[in-house]
Design an enzyme around this catalytic site. Structure first.
Site, PDB file in Angstrom:
ATOM      1  N   LYS A  85       0.869  -1.180   0.000  1.00 55.45           N
ATOM      2  CA  LYS A  85       0.000   0.000   0.000  1.00 55.45           C
ATOM      3  C   LYS A  85       0.907   1.232   0.000  1.00 55.45           C
ATOM      4  O   LYS A  85       1.207   1.821   1.040  1.00 55.45           O
ATOM      5  CB  LYS A  85      -0.926  -0.021   1.219  1.00 55.45           C
TER       6      LYS A  85
HETATM    7  N1  PPE Z   1      -7.669  -1.541  -2.942  1.00 58.51           N
HETATM    8  C1  PPE Z   1      -7.099  -0.320  -2.903  1.00 58.51           C
HETATM    9  C2  PPE Z   1      -6.367   0.151  -4.091  1.00 58.51           C
HETATM   10  C3  PPE Z   1      -7.225   0.451  -1.758  1.00 58.51           C
HETATM   11  O1  PPE Z   1      -6.653   1.650  -1.720  1.00 58.51           O
HETATM   12  C4  PPE Z   1      -7.957  -0.028  -0.654  1.00 58.51           C
HETATM   13  C5  PPE Z   1      -8.113   0.784   0.581  1.00 58.51           C
HETATM   14  C6  PPE Z   1      -8.537  -1.320  -0.734  1.00 58.51           C
HETATM   15  C7  PPE Z   1      -8.362  -2.052  -1.892  1.00 58.51           C
HETATM   16  C8  PPE Z   1      -9.273  -1.936   0.409  1.00 58.51           C
HETATM   17  O2  PPE Z   1      -8.396  -2.291   1.452  1.00 58.51           O
HETATM   18  P1  PPE Z   1      -8.864  -2.340   2.967  1.00 58.51           P
HETATM   19  O3  PPE Z   1      -9.087  -0.937   3.395  1.00 58.51           O
HETATM   20  O4  PPE Z   1      -7.745  -2.996   3.667  1.00 58.51           O
HETATM   21  O5  PPE Z   1     -10.121  -3.149   3.014  1.00 58.51           O
HETATM   22  N2  PPE Z   1      -8.141   2.176   0.391  1.00 58.51           N
HETATM   23  C9  PPE Z   1      -7.943   3.052   1.515  1.00 58.51           C
HETATM   24  C10 PPE Z   1      -7.629   4.458   1.107  1.00 58.51           C
HETATM   25  C11 PPE Z   1      -8.709   5.261   0.515  1.00 58.51           C
HETATM   26  C12 PPE Z   1      -8.288   6.693   0.249  1.00 58.51           C
HETATM   27  O6  PPE Z   1      -8.956   7.357  -0.547  1.00 58.51           O
HETATM   28  O7  PPE Z   1      -7.322   7.187   0.856  1.00 58.51           O
HETATM   29  C13 PPE Z   1      -9.082   2.933   2.513  1.00 58.51           C
HETATM   30  O8  PPE Z   1     -10.148   2.443   2.200  1.00 58.51           O
HETATM   31  O9  PPE Z   1      -8.867   3.345   3.661  1.00 58.51           O
END
Ligand code: PPE
Length: 307
Positions: free
Chosen positions: A160
């Site tokens: 990430k």
């Molecule tokens: N894919 C991506 C590309 C992504 O950024 C997130 C979270 C997810 C999947 C889902 O992951 P999880 O939160 O572990 O279920 N994106 C984060 C950032 C958003 C932002 O705009 O900043 C979030 O949801 O916190």
């Protein structure tokens, strides 16, 4: 100032300070080359007090992201967990979004980052519904982006990293300019990957499908939670490669993410998904997840950390 409040505090390299004092050098490595890794975590104001959802799992993923980029962490995972709890506490935040971020600071410029100091910060703020107030009930309109998701041998999707979000930004800008709420990105093979900040699930004939981890996705913690909750409900879950057209022929589609929680998708490329509204399996999984977020049921997976 409204974003964070006049008195907002930031945890920065081990110290709590005023938000306005937590500053970095404009020549920091991260500003020039995007060298950061971060997390997004939510804390819910439950009946039993504020509780962080899957804190240790998020912190573990942060350390994994840092490891991929040879960023040497200055704090232990346990210290990071404590820093997060302390930041929530000091900001008197009950329901909030938490953003730990680790990045290469200022020492020298040039691509090689490892002579630059590793800086660590934690912020919290109030973040409502990521894709709009009505999104969780009404669903959102999405398009398939003309931008592909970063390919596996270009940048690691499982990390990430801040820089991954340049790819996400292109897809998001395209969606918004064309009147959609969000983009769905295909991967280098042309199969479904994920949203710009969300994982994706499809329902067909009462079975749940989601792209597997080798499809250039983030290994989302909400994704993992939804898989566990679905299995617990007796729903078959398949993690595999999914062709684009499955988006048009399946019964339900939804996004998952810390920010997006479970957001139904009602149209893709102006084609109705199922009946064009939140489907029964999406509804059921939303209900199960929110019961845990709000500590209304026993926390049988041990996902909550009370502050
Ligand atoms: N894919 C991506 C590309 C992504 O950024 C997130 C979270 C997810 C999947 C889902 O992951 P999880 O939160 O572990 O279920 N994106 C984060 C950032 C958003 C932002 O705009 O900043 C979030 O949801 O916190």
């Amino acid at each position: 100032m409204s974003f964070y409040g006049e008195n907002g505090k930031i945890w920065f390299n081990g110290e709590i300070m005023d938000w306005k004092d937590a500053k970095i050098d404009v020549l920091s490595h991260v500003v020039h080359y995007g060298s950061s890794v971060f997390e997004g975590i939510r804390c819910y104001d439950t009946k039993k007090g504020p509780a962080i959802f899957r804190l240790e799992d998020h912190v573990k993923r942060l350390y994994d992201s840092a490891k991929i980029y040879s960023m040497e962490m200055k704090f232990t995972e346990k210290e990071m967990c404590e820093a997060i709890k302390e930041t929530i506490h000091i900001n008197n935040a009950k329901s909030c979004y938490i953003r730990p971020i680790v990045f290469f600071g200022f020492e020298e410029l040039g691509v090689f980052p490892l002579n630059c100091p590793v800086e660590t910060a934690v912020a919290t703020w109030a973040w409502g519904k990521y894709l709009g107030e009505e999104a969780l009930d009404e669903g959102i309109d999405c398009c398939v982006s003309s931008w592909r998701k970063i390919a596996p041998d270009t940048m690691p999707a499982l990390a990430k990293a801040g820089s991954n979000y340049m790819n996400s930004q292109l897809a998001k800008i395209e969606a918004v300019k064309n009147g959609y709420k969000e983009s769905i990105l295909l991967n280098y093979e042309g199969n479904i990957a994920e949203g710009t900040g969300e994982n994706i699930f499809l329902v067909k004939d009462n079975e749940l499908y989601t792209p597997s981890k080798d499809c250039s996705i983030l290994d989302g913690i909400t994704r993992n939670s939804v898989i566990k909750l679905a299995k617990d409900e007796g729903i078959t879950v398949k993690e595999e490669r999914l062709p684009r057209e499955f988006l048009y022929t399946c019964d339900e589609v939804f996004f998952t993410g810390t920010a997006a929680e479970i957001t139904p998708i009602r149209t893709v490329d102006k084609i109705k998904v199922g009946k064009g509204k939140k489907g029964p399996i999406t509804d059921k999984l939303q209900e199960k997840l929110f019961e845990i977020f709000n500590a209304e049921v026993e926390d049988k997976f041990n996902w909550l950390t009370f502050i």
